[in-house]
Design an enzyme around this catalytic site. Structure first.
Site, mmCIF file in Angstrom:
data_model
loop_
_atom_site.group_PDB
_atom_site.id
_atom_site.type_symbol
_atom_site.label_atom_id
_atom_site.label_comp_id
_atom_site.label_asym_id
_atom_site.label_seq_id
_atom_site.Cartn_x
_atom_site.Cartn_y
_atom_site.Cartn_z
ATOM 1 N N PRO A 75 -19.674 13.391 30.400
ATOM 2 C CA PRO A 75 -19.198 14.666 29.846
ATOM 3 C C PRO A 75 -17.831 15.143 30.345
ATOM 4 O O PRO A 75 -17.718 16.151 31.040
ATOM 5 C CB PRO A 75 -20.312 15.634 30.232
ATOM 6 C CG PRO A 75 -20.844 15.076 31.502
ATOM 7 C CD PRO A 75 -20.775 13.582 31.337
ATOM 8 N N CYS A 76 -16.783 14.466 29.935
ATOM 9 C CA CYS A 76 -15.431 14.870 30.312
ATOM 10 C C CYS A 76 -15.057 16.224 29.711
ATOM 11 O O CYS A 76 -14.144 16.889 30.201
ATOM 12 C CB CYS A 76 -14.419 13.796 29.939
ATOM 13 S SG CYS A 76 -14.500 13.229 28.241
ATOM 14 N N HIS A 77 -15.779 16.661 28.686
ATOM 15 C CA HIS A 77 -15.509 17.975 28.089
ATOM 16 C C HIS A 77 -15.865 19.116 29.042
ATOM 17 O O HIS A 77 -15.430 20.244 28.823
ATOM 18 C CB HIS A 77 -16.269 18.132 26.764
ATOM 19 C CG HIS A 77 -17.753 18.039 26.893
ATOM 20 N ND1 HIS A 77 -18.421 16.823 26.929
ATOM 21 C CD2 HIS A 77 -18.701 18.996 26.994
ATOM 22 C CE1 HIS A 77 -19.720 17.055 27.041
ATOM 23 N NE2 HIS A 77 -19.915 18.367 27.081
#
Length: 160
Positions: free
Chosen positions: A126-128
């Site tokens: 989850p780089c968001h």
């Protein structure tokens, strides 16, 4: 041997890529740092049943963690950053500085940002969930509008 499939999602088409049956890529349309299509291998849908099932459950609000085996290919530093991303709980965010600190190098915020941007398995890794020090949305390979929608979704503001 690589193979890929394209699935629909609330965020547009997602291309899933596997190498020897292990997920190694999840890319959005027009994503920055997206590898060339010809590197994705043959189109095959059946190899992705578990990934598709978990993504469908995530988008429906029934899954908060992914339990898929992943093949994260990158430098040792990039892989360490991506493992830190996987530790950010659903619905929460961290700053680039917080990740740099967790990696034992508080001065590495920019390097963390670069590694974050090269994440090959978006959403699942989850780089968001990474934001600027002042709480602002900063870079996202899939575009800031998608990042905002993903964060809003996880924080309960936008269930589909």
């Amino acid at each position: 041997m690589k193979q890929h499939t394209v699935i629909d999602s609330p965020y547009g088409p997602l291309t899933l890529v596997a190498e020897d049956g292990v997920l190694c890529g999840l890319y959005m349309t027009d994503q920055r740092h997206r590898p060339a299509q010809e590197t994705f291998g043959e189109p095959r849908g059946g190899a992705f049943a578990e990934a598709v099932e978990q993504l469908d459950a995530y988008f429906a609000g029934r899954r908060r963690e992914f339990t898929l085996p992943l093949r994260l290919t990158g430098t040792p530093f990039q892989r360490r950053v991506w493992e830190q991303l996987r530790a950010i709980p659903y619905g929460e965010t961290r700053t680039y500085g917080e990740l740099a600190h967790a990696l034992g190098n508080p001065q590495a915020s920019r390097a963390v940002g670069l590694a974050n941007g090269k994440n090959p398995i978006g959403i699942i890794v989850p780089c968001h969930r990474v934001i600027g020090a002042n709480g602002s949305l900063t870079g996202y390979g899939g575009g800031l509008a998608r990042k905002r929608r993903l964060l809003d979704f996880e924080q309960g503001a936008g269930l589909f």
